[in-house]
Design an enzyme around this catalytic site. Structure first.
Site, PDB file in Angstrom:
ATOM      1  CB  SER A 133       4.000 -57.290-110.478  1.00  0.00           C
ATOM      2  OG  SER A 133       4.668 -56.186-111.029  1.00  0.00           O
ATOM      3  CE1 TYR A 157       7.261 -60.673-113.436  1.00  0.00           C
ATOM      4  CE2 TYR A 157       6.864 -58.317-113.644  1.00  0.00           C
ATOM      5  CZ  TYR A 157       7.030 -59.441-112.857  1.00  0.00           C
ATOM      6  OH  TYR A 157       6.949 -59.334-111.488  1.00  0.00           O
TER       7      TYR A 157
END
Length: 354
Positions: A133, A157
């Site tokens: 990501s 995350y």
């Protein structure tokens, strides 16, 4: 591409948003696909709809409800058939929730991945495409973000993605038989043009466009825009939005690279974005145009942790993966509205948890 016939690909998290779109493309190309998903933040209905869209290739899809932390179940699956490669999407992905429940994220994302890699190694399956990501770039000091930009995840995350990237680099360094491609996505938007599969965040949405979508179908009264005083063209945050179908194409390109350039691949990383930044207000305007709906706005202060401008440098993927995003913001919003208008409650119903 090297013939897809008889090649079996394992896709973890294949019932999720990006996973389901990628599984459909794999099936349409003639691959056999085994999907593993614990359905924590996905719906089995997505798999049923992928089967319908796949037509005569539907029989090449096998779904198993499995948690990646269940080593015994994983081992049985790898013992029952040979996988040419693994595409690893599975993981919890809500930034805000990760701040509130860090141990949940470290347990699910890291232990799940470690278990998967251990079982892959035990069965001699060493080709991997991993969903990373753009969160690994944190708040970039310079844009566009290149694959060599400093890495600094700003939340649990993002840190799970960064640790898994490092894990993959260490794994390849210890055993060059591992061939790994890490894909750093920017901001996925849109849906399959059929309007039959799309993004259905269980609970509270995590990204801008699912919020916009919920306002458009009457599930929320207004969209809250956080921060109007950024140093951008209209004061709102700028991101690199990418059509989910383009992202799915990127996974196919990565898989192709693993097969066709196997001798030269080690552990490679690629940005998947459009290379263009779009502000919150520009996205809202594009969605209003595509849907014919007015999105009421409420302006609020900046949220802690939100970066000002993030967009990708995509030259490496274009050159080495022969991949480039085809769709612009208009198509993203058109396809998002097509999905939302046909499925106002996603895969659920008004009285479901969605």
């Amino acid at each position: 591409m090297v013939s897809a016939l008889l090649r079996t690909i394992l896709v973890t998290g294949g019932a999720g948003y990006i996973g389901s779109h990628t599984v459909l493309q794999l099936l349409q190309l003639g691959f056999r696909v085994v999907v593993l998903d614990n359905l924590d933040n996905a719906s089995e209905l997505a798999i049923l709809r992928v089967r319908e869209l796949a037509g005569h290739n539907a029989n090449n899809l096998d779904f198993r409800k499995v948690d990646l932390r269940d080593k015994q179940a994983l081992d049985q699956i790898f013992s029952s058939q040979r996988f040419e490669a693994v595409i690893h999407f599975a993981g919890l992905k809500a930034v805000g929730e990760s701040v509130q429940k860090p141990l949940l994220y470290y347990d699910n994302n890291l232990i799940g991945t470690i278990t998967l890699l251990q079982v892959m190694a035990a069965h001699g399956c060493t080709k991997l495409v991993f969903s990373s990501s753009a969160t690994v770039y944190g708040w970039p000091k310079e844009v566009p973000c290149t694959e060599e930009s400093p890495l600094c995840a700003m939340n649990p995350y993002g840190r799970t993605k960064l640790v898994i990237e490092d894990m993959c680099r260490d794994l390849h360094a210890s055993d060059p038989n591992w061939k790994i491609i890490l894909l750093r996505y920017f901001n996925p938007v849109g849906a399959h043009p059929s309007g039959y599969i799309g993004e259905d965040p269980c609970g509270i949405p995590n990204n801008l466009m699912p919020f916009v979508q919920q306002v458009a179908v009457g599930r929320r009264p207004a969209l809250t825009v956080y921060g109007t005083d950024y140093n951008t063209k209209d004061g709102t945050g700028v991101r690199d939005y990418i059509h989910v179908v383009d992202l799915a194409d990127g996974h196919i390109a990565a898989l192709r690279k693993l097969y066709e350039d196997s001798d030269r691949i080690g552990c490679e990383v690629y940005n998947l974005g459009t290379g263009k930044g779009t502000s919150v207000l520009e996205m809202v305007a594009a969605f209003e145009k595509a849907s014919g709906k007015k999105i009421p706005l409420v302006f609020a202060g900046r949220r802690p942790g939100d970066a000002e401008i993030v967009y990708a440098q995509t030259a490496k993927a274009e050159k080495e993966l022969k991949w480039k995003a085809k769709y612009g913001v208009e198509e993203m919003c058109r396809d998002l509205w097509n999905w939302a208008s046909k499925n106002p409650y996603g895969y659920g119903s008004p009285d479901s948890s969605n």
